[in-house]
Design a protein around this motif. Sequence first.
Motif, PDB file in Angstrom:
ATOM      1  N   PRO A  25      48.506  37.760  33.333  1.00 28.97           N
ATOM      2  CA  PRO A  25      47.997  37.764  34.967  1.00 28.97           C
ATOM      3  C   PRO A  25      47.769  39.289  35.460  1.00 28.97           C
ATOM      4  O   PRO A  25      48.660  40.028  35.331  1.00 28.97           O
ATOM      5  N   LEU A  26      46.737  39.705  35.945  1.00 35.30           N
ATOM      6  CA  LEU A  26      46.345  40.936  36.602  1.00 35.30           C
ATOM      7  C   LEU A  26      47.556  41.045  37.742  1.00 35.30           C
ATOM      8  O   LEU A  26      47.626  40.414  38.460  1.00 35.30           O
ATOM      9  N   VAL A  31      44.533  45.912  38.818  1.00 32.80           N
ATOM     10  CA  VAL A  31      43.457  45.950  39.936  1.00 32.80           C
ATOM     11  C   VAL A  31      43.178  47.335  40.792  1.00 32.80           C
ATOM     12  O   VAL A  31      41.969  47.519  40.474  1.00 32.80           O
ATOM     13  N   THR A  32      44.031  47.930  41.280  1.00 32.92           N
ATOM     14  CA  THR A  32      44.117  49.418  41.900  1.00 32.92           C
ATOM     15  C   THR A  32      43.472  50.227  40.865  1.00 32.92           C
ATOM     16  O   THR A  32      42.554  51.042  40.997  1.00 32.92           O
ATOM     17  N   ARG A  33      43.882  50.174  39.599  1.00 32.47           N
ATOM     18  CA  ARG A  33      43.510  51.075  38.454  1.00 32.47           C
ATOM     19  C   ARG A  33      42.157  50.749  38.008  1.00 32.47           C
ATOM     20  O   ARG A  33      41.404  51.614  37.688  1.00 32.47           O
ATOM     21  N   ALA A  94      43.534  32.202  37.299  1.00 33.34           N
ATOM     22  CA  ALA A  94      43.630  31.760  38.979  1.00 33.34           C
ATOM     23  C   ALA A  94      44.354  33.027  39.636  1.00 33.34           C
ATOM     24  O   ALA A  94      43.860  33.577  40.490  1.00 33.34           O
ATOM     25  N   GLU A  95      45.487  33.384  38.835  1.00 32.35           N
ATOM     26  CA  GLU A  95      46.204  34.539  39.514  1.00 32.35           C
ATOM     27  C   GLU A  95      45.457  35.970  39.773  1.00 32.35           C
ATOM     28  O   GLU A  95      45.515  36.856  40.493  1.00 32.35           O
ATOM     29  N   SER A  96      44.783  36.049  38.439  1.00 32.07           N
ATOM     30  CA  SER A  96      44.082  37.242  38.233  1.00 32.07           C
ATOM     31  C   SER A  96      42.844  37.263  39.354  1.00 32.07           C
ATOM     32  O   SER A  96      42.600  38.396  39.766  1.00 32.07           O
ATOM     33  N   LEU A  97      42.088  36.354  39.430  1.00 30.57           N
ATOM     34  CA  LEU A  97      41.045  36.438  40.243  1.00 30.57           C
ATOM     35  C   LEU A  97      41.525  36.279  41.622  1.00 30.57           C
ATOM     36  O   LEU A  97      40.903  36.831  42.402  1.00 30.57           O
ATOM     37  N   LYS A  98      42.681  35.856  42.147  1.00 26.04           N
ATOM     38  CA  LYS A  98      43.369  35.990  43.374  1.00 26.04           C
ATOM     39  C   LYS A  98      43.505  37.508  43.893  1.00 26.04           C
ATOM     40  O   LYS A  98      43.234  37.804  44.746  1.00 26.04           O
ATOM     41  N   VAL A  99      44.199  38.176  42.890  1.00 26.65           N
ATOM     42  CA  VAL A  99      44.470  39.566  42.827  1.00 26.65           C
ATOM     43  C   VAL A  99      43.084  40.331  43.223  1.00 26.65           C
ATOM     44  O   VAL A  99      43.176  41.377  44.090  1.00 26.65           O
TER      45      VAL A  99
END
Length: 172
Positions: A25-26, A31-33, A94-99
């Motif tokens: 999971p991202l 995501v910032t990077r 799902a967690e990666s898309l949310k972040v």
Amino acid sequence: MSETPAETPETPDAPAPTIVLTEVPLKAFDVTRITALHEGDEPAYRVLVPADTKRNVLVSVLNHLSLFEMREALEALKPVNRNAAQTDAETTLAESLKVLEDAGMQATGLVTEDDPLPLLEAEVARIQAGEVIIVTEPHAVQDTFHTDWASEARERLGVPVLHVYTGDWRLG
């Protein structure tokens, strides 16, 4: 295969989509990077997550041992539960898309088969991706012998491929 709808840029000046292939999971750090690479462009992101139902046990054990992860090395000896692997991949997606969405990015995704490279190659062509970012944990054996996804993707795809380690500043 589990999927969220794919969207491609509607305007000709929209930046090319970026594909993110991740096995974990991202995190907000990731995501910032990733988004910092596209500051001001804000491309759409397409996230691919493999359902790792087939893995090389020996390579998994060696990876964990090389990183002094003894508990994980023992866990790697257990057989893979296909249903659990699929559920884990769906959760990771799902967690990666949310972040990504929490960071204000447009993102869609897909759970892939065990070997994500054929679908990665097809998705790059289908959505005319401008680049691929691969996010993984360190894999000493694959990274050393250039058998990791990023090395293989660089050989097969006609777009830039960046390999980063999750939650870390290091590049793969």
